[in-house]
Every structure is written in structure tokens, then in C-alpha cells.
Write an enzyme that holds these catalytic residues in place. Structure first.
Site, PDB file in Angstrom:
ATOM      1  N   ASP A 105       0.812  -0.691   0.354  1.00 47.41           N
ATOM      2  CA  ASP A 105      -0.272  -0.106   0.088  1.00 47.41           C
ATOM      3  C   ASP A 105       0.784   1.018   0.071  1.00 47.41           C
ATOM      4  O   ASP A 105       1.942   1.190   0.474  1.00 47.41           O
ATOM      5  CB  ASP A 105      -0.675  -0.048   1.269  1.00 47.41           C
ATOM      6  CG  ASP A 105      -2.245   0.058   1.233  1.00 47.41           C
ATOM      7  OD1 ASP A 105      -2.118   2.133   0.920  1.00 47.41           O
ATOM      8  OD2 ASP A 105      -3.158   0.291   1.385  1.00 47.41           O
ATOM      9  N   ASP A 132       4.575   1.208  -5.437  1.00 48.79           N
ATOM     10  CA  ASP A 132       3.629   0.660  -6.745  1.00 48.79           C
ATOM     11  C   ASP A 132       3.857  -0.742  -7.139  1.00 48.79           C
ATOM     12  O   ASP A 132       4.906  -1.832  -7.246  1.00 48.79           O
ATOM     13  CB  ASP A 132       4.801   1.334  -8.131  1.00 48.79           C
ATOM     14  CG  ASP A 132       3.230   1.254  -9.479  1.00 48.79           C
ATOM     15  OD1 ASP A 132       2.553   0.402  -9.193  1.00 48.79           O
ATOM     16  OD2 ASP A 132       3.451   2.539 -10.239  1.00 48.79           O
ATOM     17  N   ASP A 155      -9.213   1.563  -5.882  1.00 48.30           N
ATOM     18  CA  ASP A 155      -9.914   2.341  -5.863  1.00 48.30           C
ATOM     19  C   ASP A 155     -11.026   2.703  -7.805  1.00 48.30           C
ATOM     20  O   ASP A 155     -10.553   2.264  -8.543  1.00 48.30           O
ATOM     21  CB  ASP A 155      -9.160   3.363  -6.467  1.00 48.30           C
ATOM     22  CG  ASP A 155      -9.184   4.990  -6.716  1.00 48.30           C
ATOM     23  OD1 ASP A 155     -10.419   4.981  -7.289  1.00 48.30           O
ATOM     24  OD2 ASP A 155      -8.874   5.961  -5.844  1.00 48.30           O
ATOM     25  N   LYS A 159     -14.888   7.939 -12.454  1.00 44.64           N
ATOM     26  CA  LYS A 159     -15.429   8.978 -14.137  1.00 44.64           C
ATOM     27  C   LYS A 159     -14.691   8.632 -14.787  1.00 44.64           C
ATOM     28  O   LYS A 159     -13.723   7.129 -15.159  1.00 44.64           O
ATOM     29  CB  LYS A 159     -14.335  10.327 -13.686  1.00 44.64           C
ATOM     30  CG  LYS A 159     -15.231  11.286 -12.286  1.00 44.64           C
ATOM     31  CD  LYS A 159     -14.685  12.616 -12.412  1.00 44.64           C
ATOM     32  CE  LYS A 159     -15.155  13.683 -11.226  1.00 44.64           C
ATOM     33  NZ  LYS A 159     -14.545  14.789 -10.365  1.00 44.64           N
ATOM     34  N   ASP A 191     -17.525  -2.699  -4.184  1.00 47.60           N
ATOM     35  CA  ASP A 191     -18.275  -2.474  -4.209  1.00 47.60           C
ATOM     36  C   ASP A 191     -19.046  -1.453  -5.024  1.00 47.60           C
ATOM     37  O   ASP A 191     -20.324  -0.729  -4.550  1.00 47.60           O
ATOM     38  CB  ASP A 191     -18.277  -2.273  -2.239  1.00 47.60           C
ATOM     39  CG  ASP A 191     -17.719  -0.671  -2.013  1.00 47.60           C
ATOM     40  OD1 ASP A 191     -16.834  -0.365  -2.655  1.00 47.60           O
ATOM     41  OD2 ASP A 191     -18.059   0.039  -1.149  1.00 47.60           O
ATOM     42  N   ARG A 229     -14.365  -2.926   7.813  1.00 51.90           N
ATOM     43  CA  ARG A 229     -15.026  -2.446   8.093  1.00 51.90           C
ATOM     44  C   ARG A 229     -15.257  -1.602   7.638  1.00 51.90           C
ATOM     45  O   ARG A 229     -17.179  -1.229   7.264  1.00 51.90           O
ATOM     46  CB  ARG A 229     -14.069  -0.556   9.611  1.00 51.90           C
ATOM     47  CG  ARG A 229     -14.651   0.454  10.468  1.00 51.90           C
ATOM     48  CD  ARG A 229     -13.852   1.088  11.191  1.00 51.90           C
ATOM     49  NE  ARG A 229     -12.940   1.051  10.892  1.00 51.90           N
ATOM     50  CZ  ARG A 229     -11.672   1.391  11.378  1.00 51.90           C
ATOM     51  NH1 ARG A 229     -11.740   1.749  12.971  1.00 51.90           N
ATOM     52  NH2 ARG A 229     -10.201   1.751  10.944  1.00 51.90           N
ATOM     53  N   PHE A 230     -14.908  -1.126   6.812  1.00 50.26           N
ATOM     54  CA  PHE A 230     -15.259  -0.624   4.961  1.00 50.26           C
ATOM     55  C   PHE A 230     -16.002  -0.480   4.954  1.00 50.26           C
ATOM     56  O   PHE A 230     -17.524  -0.433   3.738  1.00 50.26           O
ATOM     57  CB  PHE A 230     -13.693   0.067   4.315  1.00 50.26           C
ATOM     58  CG  PHE A 230     -14.367   0.014   3.211  1.00 50.26           C
ATOM     59  CD1 PHE A 230     -14.362   1.574   2.710  1.00 50.26           C
ATOM     60  CD2 PHE A 230     -14.478  -0.423   1.324  1.00 50.26           C
ATOM     61  CE1 PHE A 230     -14.409   2.676   1.455  1.00 50.26           C
ATOM     62  CE2 PHE A 230     -14.465  -0.107   0.568  1.00 50.26           C
ATOM     63  CZ  PHE A 230     -14.877   1.875   0.293  1.00 50.26           C
ATOM     64  N   GLU A 231     -16.054  -2.299   4.259  1.00 53.24           N
ATOM     65  CA  GLU A 231     -16.842  -3.400   3.377  1.00 53.24           C
ATOM     66  C   GLU A 231     -18.437  -2.982   4.367  1.00 53.24           C
ATOM     67  O   GLU A 231     -19.436  -2.738   3.656  1.00 53.24           O
ATOM     68  CB  GLU A 231     -16.470  -5.017   3.676  1.00 53.24           C
ATOM     69  CG  GLU A 231     -17.822  -4.961   2.833  1.00 53.24           C
ATOM     70  CD  GLU A 231     -17.029  -6.412   2.972  1.00 53.24           C
ATOM     71  OE1 GLU A 231     -18.055  -7.575   2.379  1.00 53.24           O
ATOM     72  OE2 GLU A 231     -15.810  -7.526   3.021  1.00 53.24           O
TER      73      GLU A 231
END
Length: 258
Positions: A105, A132, A155, A159, A191, A229-231
Site C-alpha cells: 500500500d 507501486d 479505487d 469518472k 462494492d 469496517r469499510f465493507e
């Protein structure tokens, strides 16, 4: 505190992860990640200073990794690209101590948090990469060296003009396939439903991967991937989470260049 002023030019963490470790060594016209700057807590800063020399890795593209040496054990190694704050990574490492996780990360607080979680839980099968993941795969890992690849909630670059930045694309899959051993599992989760549909199409059309699902669709969330938690926040908002489980096809049917 970790965010106190420091002389200009002095590294934020002298013994920790370096900013953009690959520097100008490689031409990166498109980045699939967006560096995020946020406050590093004192506990995260302490973990970075204490544990980075032991468990951390700057992705500079200047050497080839010996994974048994890196993990101090000859165990199968799975690459995880993007781990957030590291809670799910730590849980997976604890539940499968016979597998090494090379977790990559660019989020400094997350790097410190994962190191702290690993230290507190006594986990020796996590290594944290900074930089990377494309450079890691292309320049630092040998063919067939990985037992799996995990890309959870990348991510989505929603757009239209940013779609070229999405990680799961044919060129990336060809590179990843060259580093995965036959039968290795590529596991994606998102998601963002439009991105899930693109992932499914791109993976289905790639000759180096086959869907593990009989109906050639999405997979149920496997037990080994904890709900993050994000999920949970996404599910509370009505988001639909899709898992994709594809397997690296045997080499005798491989048509990709190496």
C-alpha cells in the site's frame, strides 16, 4: 508527536518507508493508486520506526526478491494490493499462519497500523511493501513465485476519463499471471457494481485465468476474507459487494508471453 515540524529535507521516518521509493527509475505514465495524506498517530509512527527495518520493504525496483529469505521461511506467499488500515490482512494472517502475506500500500498510517497489529498479535507471516505494486510485480518478483493475489476494494476511478487508471485491466492481468504459479487464486472484491462488471468481463476474457464459479459469475464471499469496517459501511449504505475468484490456468494451456 509524529507530525511535529522537522528540518527541511529530513525524512519523516528515517528508518521507515520512504516517499516514492522507485523515484525516477521507472516511467509510470499511469498510476492506479492515489497517494493519501492523513495524520499518523503516535502508535503508528512508533510501529514504523521499530518494525519497518524488520518487516517493511520499499518498492524501489532495484533488486529481485527472494521470498523465502524475505519471510525467513519457505512458505507460499500471497500478494495483497491495497490493504487500507490492515485489520483484514492481520486477521487472514492469524487464521492462516502457514501462508505469507506480502501486503502493499502507499498509505503511511495504514502501514504503521498493520505493523502494529502484526506485532501485538505475534504474527511473523506479514511483510509490508511501500510503493507501486506494478513495479513490484514487474521488476522484483520472479515468474511463478506467488501462490495468490488479492485485490480488495481497489479505487474504482468512477469518472469515465479516469477509467484508464483502474488496476484490473488486460495488461495488468498478463503481468500478474506471469508471477502466479499454476492454480494460484486471483481474488478481487469491490462494492462498485460498474467496476465489478468490468472486472468480470476482463477476467473472463483473459486466457491466463478461469472462473472458479460453475455459472461463470460472481462468487460468494469466501470464509477466508473477513468483512472489513469499510465493507460494512458500504453495506449499510446499500452497496452490493461482489467477489471474483479466478484461477491461474495450467502452464500447458498458457498463451501469454513471458
Amino acid at each position: 508527536m509524529s507530525d511535529s515540524p522537522r528540518p527541511k529535507g529530513e525524512p519523516r521516518f528515517p528508518d521507515g518507508p520512504q516517499p516514492d521509493p522507485a523515484g525516477s527509475h521507472f516511467d509510470r505514465k499511469i498510476r492506479s493508486f492515489q497517494p493519501r495524506r492523513s495524520r499518523v498517530t503516535q502508535g503508528q509512527a512508533d510501529a514504523l520506526q521499530r518494525l519497518w527495518p524488520k518487516w517493511g520493504l520499499d518498492i524501489d525496483g532495484q533488486r529481485t526478491l527472494d521470498l523465502p529469505e524475505l519471510f525467513a521461511a519457505d512458505i507460499p506467499v500471497v500478494l495483497e494490493i491495497g490493504f487500507g488500515m490492515g485489520e483484514a490482512t492481520a486477521r487472514m494472517a492469524a487464521e492462516d499462519p502457514g501462508t505469507g502475506i506480502l501486503a502493499v500500500d502507499v498509505h503511511t498510517p495504514g502501514q504503521g497500523n498493520l505493523l502494529n497489529l502484526a506485532d501485538r498479535a505475534g504474527l511473523s507471516n506479514i511483510r509490508v511493501g511501500n510503493g507501486d505494486a506494478i513495479i513490484l510485480l514487474r521488476e522484483m518478483l520472479t515468474p511463478g513465485s506467488l501462490a495468490g493475489l488479492r485485490v480488495y476494494f481497489p479505487d474504482p476511478w468512477p469518472k469515465q476519463r479516469h477509467h484508464k487508471r483502474r488496476l484490473i485491466q488486460p495488461e495488468f492481468l498478463t503481468l500478474a499471471a506471469s508471477r502466479l504459479r499454476p492454480g494460484a487464486l486471483l481474488h478481487c472484491a469491490t462494492d462498485w457494481e460498474p467496476y465489478a462488471e468490468v472486472m468480470l468481463d476482463v477476467l473472463t476474457g483473459h486466457p491466463d485465468f478461469e472462473n472458479t464459479q460453475p455459472e461463470s459469475g460472481y462468487a460468494p464471499r469466501p470464509d477466508f476474507r473477513p468483512r472489513t469496517r469499510f465493507e460494512g459501511q458500504g453495506l449499510d449504505k446499500g452497496h452490493v459487494v461482489n467477489d471474483l475468484l479466478f484461477r491461474r490456468v495450467p502452464l500447458d494451456t498458457d498463451t501469454s508471453p513471458h
